[in-house]
Design a protein around this motif. Structure first.
Motif, PDB file in Angstrom:
ATOM      1  N   LEU A  45       0.877  -1.167   0.034  1.00 24.82           N
ATOM      2  CA  LEU A  45       0.151  -0.141   0.133  1.00 24.82           C
ATOM      3  C   LEU A  45       0.940   1.174  -0.123  1.00 24.82           C
ATOM      4  O   LEU A  45       0.559   2.109  -0.858  1.00 24.82           O
ATOM      5  CB  LEU A  45      -1.093   0.071   1.187  1.00 24.82           C
ATOM      6  CG  LEU A  45      -2.118  -1.317   1.233  1.00 24.82           C
ATOM      7  CD1 LEU A  45      -2.663  -1.241   2.530  1.00 24.82           C
ATOM      8  CD2 LEU A  45      -3.041  -0.829  -0.036  1.00 24.82           C
ATOM      9  N   ALA A  46       1.946   1.155   0.781  1.00 25.78           N
ATOM     10  CA  ALA A  46       2.871   2.346   0.637  1.00 25.78           C
ATOM     11  C   ALA A  46       3.298   2.576  -0.650  1.00 25.78           C
ATOM     12  O   ALA A  46       3.505   3.648  -1.153  1.00 25.78           O
ATOM     13  CB  ALA A  46       3.897   2.153   1.969  1.00 25.78           C
ATOM     14  N   GLU A  47       3.853   1.664  -1.183  1.00 22.58           N
ATOM     15  CA  GLU A  47       4.432   1.715  -2.959  1.00 22.58           C
ATOM     16  C   GLU A  47       3.377   2.080  -3.808  1.00 22.58           C
ATOM     17  O   GLU A  47       3.586   2.971  -4.602  1.00 22.58           O
ATOM     18  CB  GLU A  47       4.850   0.251  -3.155  1.00 22.58           C
ATOM     19  CG  GLU A  47       5.513   0.316  -4.287  1.00 22.58           C
ATOM     20  CD  GLU A  47       6.830   1.057  -4.359  1.00 22.58           C
ATOM     21  OE1 GLU A  47       7.281   1.734  -5.228  1.00 22.58           O
ATOM     22  OE2 GLU A  47       7.457   1.148  -3.308  1.00 22.58           O
ATOM     23  N   MET A  48       2.212   1.840  -3.344  1.00 21.50           N
ATOM     24  CA  MET A  48       1.062   2.242  -4.255  1.00 21.50           C
ATOM     25  C   MET A  48       0.766   3.898  -4.142  1.00 21.50           C
ATOM     26  O   MET A  48       0.546   4.486  -5.032  1.00 21.50           O
ATOM     27  CB  MET A  48      -0.647   1.584  -4.050  1.00 21.50           C
ATOM     28  CG  MET A  48      -0.506   0.266  -4.655  1.00 21.50           C
ATOM     29  SD  MET A  48      -1.819  -0.636  -4.022  1.00 21.50           S
ATOM     30  CE  MET A  48      -3.052   0.407  -4.684  1.00 21.50           C
ATOM     31  N   VAL A  49       0.975   4.166  -2.850  1.00 19.56           N
ATOM     32  CA  VAL A  49       0.601   5.690  -2.469  1.00 19.56           C
ATOM     33  C   VAL A  49       1.785   6.587  -3.005  1.00 19.56           C
ATOM     34  O   VAL A  49       1.761   7.560  -3.537  1.00 19.56           O
ATOM     35  CB  VAL A  49       0.755   5.902  -0.996  1.00 19.56           C
ATOM     36  CG1 VAL A  49       0.845   7.337  -0.484  1.00 19.56           C
ATOM     37  CG2 VAL A  49      -0.788   5.382  -0.441  1.00 19.56           C
ATOM     38  N   ARG A  50       2.850   5.994  -2.947  1.00 14.33           N
ATOM     39  CA  ARG A  50       4.341   6.752  -3.484  1.00 14.33           C
ATOM     40  C   ARG A  50       4.036   6.972  -4.864  1.00 14.33           C
ATOM     41  O   ARG A  50       4.299   7.970  -5.589  1.00 14.33           O
ATOM     42  CB  ARG A  50       5.484   6.007  -3.194  1.00 14.33           C
ATOM     43  CG  ARG A  50       6.072   6.064  -1.604  1.00 14.33           C
ATOM     44  CD  ARG A  50       7.386   5.635  -1.411  1.00 14.33           C
ATOM     45  NE  ARG A  50       7.560   4.197  -1.527  1.00 14.33           N
ATOM     46  CZ  ARG A  50       7.319   3.353  -0.736  1.00 14.33           C
ATOM     47  NH1 ARG A  50       7.036   3.809   0.695  1.00 14.33           N
ATOM     48  NH2 ARG A  50       7.537   2.200  -0.612  1.00 14.33           N
TER      49      ARG A  50
END
Length: 59
Positions: A45-50
């Motif tokens: 999820l953090a990668e998607m947000v980035r």
């Protein structure tokens, strides 16, 4: 209680103890796996947000 009955009871006790130990180990393994799944999902999820915020690969 005869000697044979005592031996059978002792063997049953050892088997139950071993079974309880295996159940405890399995619970620990499942808890660890759940932790890894949670971390992997959080990282994803953090990668998607980035990616969304930075407009690219996220790095």
């Amino acid at each position: 209680m005869t000697e044979g009955q005592r031996a059978a009871t002792a063997a049953l006790d050892r088997a139950e103890t071993a079974r309880a130990r295996v159940r405890a180990q399995q619970s620990a393994v499942r808890a660890e796996a759940a932790g890894w799944r949670e971390r992997r999902e959080r990282n994803h999820l953090a990668e998607m947000v980035r990616t969304i915020v930075l407009g690219g690969e996220g790095r």
